[in-house]
Write a protein that holds these residues in place. Structure first.
Motif, PDB file in Angstrom:
ATOM      1  N   GLU A 133       4.276   0.829   8.582  1.00 10.76           N
ATOM      2  CA  GLU A 133       4.430   1.861   7.552  1.00 10.76           C
ATOM      3  C   GLU A 133       5.805   2.497   7.633  1.00 10.76           C
ATOM      4  OE1 GLU A 133       1.177   4.794   6.187  1.00 10.76           O
ATOM      5  OE2 GLU A 133       2.411   5.965   7.595  1.00 10.76           O
ATOM      6  N   GLU A 150      -4.083   8.193  -0.413  1.00  6.36           N
ATOM      7  CA  GLU A 150      -3.728   6.794  -0.190  1.00  6.36           C
ATOM      8  C   GLU A 150      -4.266   5.941  -1.317  1.00  6.36           C
ATOM      9  OE1 GLU A 150      -4.914   3.400   3.085  1.00  6.36           O
ATOM     10  OE2 GLU A 150      -4.366   5.397   3.803  1.00  6.36           O
ATOM     11  N   SER A 151      -3.443   5.019  -1.784  1.00  2.00           N
ATOM     12  CA  SER A 151      -3.864   4.134  -2.862  1.00  2.00           C
ATOM     13  C   SER A 151      -4.740   3.021  -2.323  1.00  2.00           C
ATOM     14  CB  SER A 151      -2.645   3.514  -3.547  1.00  2.00           C
ATOM     15  OG  SER A 151      -2.045   2.558  -2.692  1.00  2.00           O
ATOM     16  N   GLN A 152      -5.438   2.381  -3.265  1.00  3.55           N
ATOM     17  CA  GLN A 152      -6.171   1.177  -2.923  1.00  3.55           C
ATOM     18  C   GLN A 152      -5.208  -0.005  -3.020  1.00  3.55           C
ATOM     19  OE1 GLN A 152      -9.407   1.452  -1.911  1.00  3.55           O
ATOM     20  NE2 GLN A 152      -8.987   3.631  -2.132  1.00  3.55           N
ATOM     21  N   MET A 153      -5.250  -0.911  -2.038  1.00  3.83           N
ATOM     22  CA  MET A 153      -4.372  -2.071  -2.078  1.00  3.83           C
ATOM     23  C   MET A 153      -4.786  -2.983  -3.224  1.00  3.83           C
ATOM     24  SD  MET A 153      -3.347  -4.579   1.092  1.00  3.83           S
ATOM     25  CE  MET A 153      -2.702  -3.224   2.039  1.00  3.83           C
ATOM     26  N   ASN A 154      -3.818  -3.476  -3.989  1.00  7.04           N
ATOM     27  CA  ASN A 154      -4.124  -4.319  -5.136  1.00  7.04           C
ATOM     28  C   ASN A 154      -4.885  -5.570  -4.713  1.00  7.04           C
ATOM     29  OD1 ASN A 154      -2.262  -2.448  -6.312  1.00  7.04           O
ATOM     30  ND2 ASN A 154      -1.919  -3.919  -7.939  1.00  7.04           N
ATOM     31  N   LYS A 160       1.137   5.602   0.152  1.00  4.39           N
ATOM     32  CA  LYS A 160       0.584   6.930   0.395  1.00  4.39           C
ATOM     33  C   LYS A 160       1.594   7.949  -0.100  1.00  4.39           C
ATOM     34  CE  LYS A 160      -0.259   6.878   4.843  1.00  4.39           C
ATOM     35  NZ  LYS A 160      -0.795   7.195   6.191  1.00  4.39           N
ATOM     36  N   THR A 204      -0.941   1.408  -9.307  1.00  2.00           N
ATOM     37  CA  THR A 204      -1.672   1.963  -8.179  1.00  2.00           C
ATOM     38  C   THR A 204      -2.287   3.289  -8.596  1.00  2.00           C
ATOM     39  OG1 THR A 204      -1.515   2.495  -5.811  1.00  2.00           O
ATOM     40  CG2 THR A 204       0.295   3.219  -7.213  1.00  2.00           C
ATOM     41  N   LYS A 230       0.865  -1.181   0.000  1.00  2.00           N
ATOM     42  CA  LYS A 230       0.000   0.000   0.000  1.00  2.00           C
ATOM     43  C   LYS A 230       0.898   1.226   0.000  1.00  2.00           C
ATOM     44  CE  LYS A 230      -2.248   0.994   3.769  1.00  2.00           C
ATOM     45  NZ  LYS A 230      -3.249   0.898   4.854  1.00  2.00           N
ATOM     46  N   THR A 246       3.608   0.387   2.917  1.00  2.00           N
ATOM     47  CA  THR A 246       3.285  -0.654   3.899  1.00  2.00           C
ATOM     48  C   THR A 246       3.211  -1.996   3.176  1.00  2.00           C
ATOM     49  OG1 THR A 246       1.960   0.936   5.171  1.00  2.00           O
ATOM     50  CG2 THR A 246       1.668  -1.407   5.677  1.00  2.00           C
TER      51      THR A 246
END
Length: 453
Positions: free
Chosen positions: A440, A362-366, A352, A382, A350, A397
């Protein structure tokens, strides 16, 4: 005598008022749908000169139109199945935005009488009849000096196939057809002459947003766009408890994505690829592979890309992700990581990013885990809902999403972060660091060029 004069004046006033009244899209209701409606088609013309009051075109006397200018581009908007009879909710925005973008003849094709029925098959059977009526109008326009090259038909659901049928009648010489989630039921599996097809116009662009229910799954155009893989659009209900919106939200998303392209808030950039999975794995995000090409954009301006299709396979499929709200844009990055763990690790990263003003996205987790092997590069696509231009900090993270067992480390030899929406921005790098699982790590990146990579 005075009374007679008053009576004549009153008749004249009423008649004049009726003549000046603006023709409107047919407004029906569920009662009409239950009883069924006989097909009747009217064409409502809007231009910048009469954008608030339509002119109803007459099939056999197009040249008598007050506002139609056959030297200009003509855009037809064709709606689809109307099980409740109400006018399409998006129609007003479509009219307003198209006229704001370009000085055109805008023709709303109203076949609500014929589309309003609870019997979907009846509406499907009416599609060819609507196409035949449209051809008669177009023939009259051609006699009046219009050209097929300057005609663009935008069809929604069943309307996309109607546009295709019109295009067939002119041997594919129409300038452009845009299909907005062309209907799947009773068209899937049919031969090209029974549906929209890439040969129906000089350029056919299609947005597929509901391929698992109401839309058509396979490619139908010169280029076919699949937002979020073509199904389960973000922001749409996931359960039946949401009522009718559950059934129509994904299907209508193609329309709202097209409308977004007319607002100039952001370009929705797409990526030609063989599959959504390959796109998610970062395999198809370098449009510079065919320089000087750029990635195609979705919507009204997609035709700017039509002369650049030759390097790609035909038909071209393009994938992209969106947010769940208008203007739907995502700001995409490629996270390029080389690891030096001796033991292969699988997991998710993840990310940011924070600018110098302290704004963080913040990105979305794949949804799919990446496999990290020693000295092997891994590309992770991402995206963010906001654009961060000057990145001051990056936070990463690493997670395996396992609840039991030891926590793992991911040893990073090199990390690169590249903006896809703005490829001229410098790539950002970081070298030689360790990610502890579920912890993180925040750091200041440096431009990759400072290290010569």
């Amino acid at each position: 005598m005075l009374k007679l004069c008053f009576f004549i004046c009153l008749i004249y006033w009423v008649k004049s008022d009726e003549e000046q009244k603006c023709p409107e899209f047919t407004d029906l209701n569920i009662g009409n749908a239950l009883s069924g409606t006989e097909l009747h088609v009217q064409l409502l013309l809007y231009t910048r000169e009469n954008q608030d009051c339509s002119e109803r075109l007459t099939e056999h006397n197009i040249t008598a139109s007050e506002y139609l200018n056959t030297t200009k581009k003509t855009v037809f908007v064709i709606h689809g199945f109307r099980p409740t009879g109400s006018p399409p909710a998006w129609l007003g925005d479509m009219k307003r935005l198209l006229l704001s973008v370009e000085d055109i003849n805008l023709i709303i094709v109203d076949w609500n009488r014929g589309a309003t029925t609870v019997n979907y098959r009846t509406a499907v059977e009416n599609c060819r009849k609507v196409a035949e009526i449209l051809k008669n109008y177009v023939d009259q326009m051609l006699v009046g000096g219009a050209s097929l090259d300057s005609m663009h038909m935008i069809g929604v659901s069943l309307g996309a196939h109607i546009a295709g049928f019109v295009g067939q009648k002119y041997d594919g010489k129409l300038g452009r057809i845009t299909g907005l989630d062309p209907a799947g039921p009773l068209f899937t599996g049919e031969p090209p002459e029974h549906r929209l097809d890439p040969t129906d116009a000089q350029f056919v662009d299609v947005i597929h947003s509901d391929i698992d229910v109401l839309g058509f799954k396979k490619p139908l155009g010169t280029i076919d766009f699949y937002p979020n893989g073509g199904m389960d659009q973000p922001g749409c209900p996931k359960t039946f408890f949401s009522g009718v919106r559950f059934f129509k939200c994904d299907h209508q998303r193609a329309v709202f994505l097209f409308l977004s392209s007319l607002k100039s808030k952001c370009d929705i950039i797409t990526y030609p690829c063989d599959s959504y999975l390959d796109y998610k794995r970062g395999k198809c995000v370098d449009c510079d592979a065919f320089k000087p090409m750029s990635c195609p954009v979705l919507g009204y301006h997609a035709d700017r890309w039509k002369n650049l299709l030759i390097p790609y396979s035909s038909p071209t499929k393009a994938y992209f992700d969106t947010s769940g709200q208008d203007p739907f844009c995502m700001y995409n990055y490629i996270l390029d990581i080389t690891t030096w763990n001796k033991i292969t690790r699988r997991g998710f990263i993840k990310i940011k990013i924070t600018d110098y003003a302290g704004n963080t996205v913040e990105s979305q987790m794949n949804s799919e885990a990446s496999t990290f092997q020693q000295y092997k590069r891994v590309k992770i696509l991402t995206g963010f809902h906001r654009d961060i231009e000057n990145i001051a900090k990056i936070s990463l993270t690493y997670s395996t999403k396992t609840l039991l067992g030891p926590k793992h480390k991911l040893r990073i030899l090199q990390m690169k972060l590249k903006s896809l929406n703005n490829p001229k921005r410098p790539q950002l790098c970081r070298y030689d660091f360790v990610l502890m699982e579920n912890t993180e790590l925040t750091f200041k990146p440096i431009p990759c060029s400072e290290r010569g990579t």
